[in-house]
Write a protein that holds these residues in place. Structure first.
Motif: not given
Length: 70
Positions: A22-24, A38-39, A46-49
């Motif tokens: 999800l971060l990519a 990017m923001f 979502a990705a950090p969670v």
């Protein structure tokens, strides 16, 4: 480690990989152009969670007390 614990460990790893996916993406060819994607919600929330959820699953798999029924 029990087979159920090993399965939980693999599930946690897969959830973490999903968070990294999800971060990519979202790069730009021209460094002078600002990329607002990017923001977005996917990268900031979502990705950090999802990654933290994967870590929690892995900690549960490691700390879980094996029962005699397994």
């Amino acid at each position: 480690m029990t087979p159920k614990g090993l399965r939980l460990l693999i599930v946690g790893l897969l959830v973490m990989v999903a968070g990294i996916i999800l971060l990519a993406g979202g790069g730009v060819k021209d460094p002078q152009v600002f990329n607002y994607s990017m923001f977005d919600f996917r990268r900031l929330v979502a990705a950090p969670v999802v990654i933290v959820a994967g870590i929690v699953v892995m900690v549960v798999a490691i700390m879980r007390k094996p029962s005699d029924a397994e």
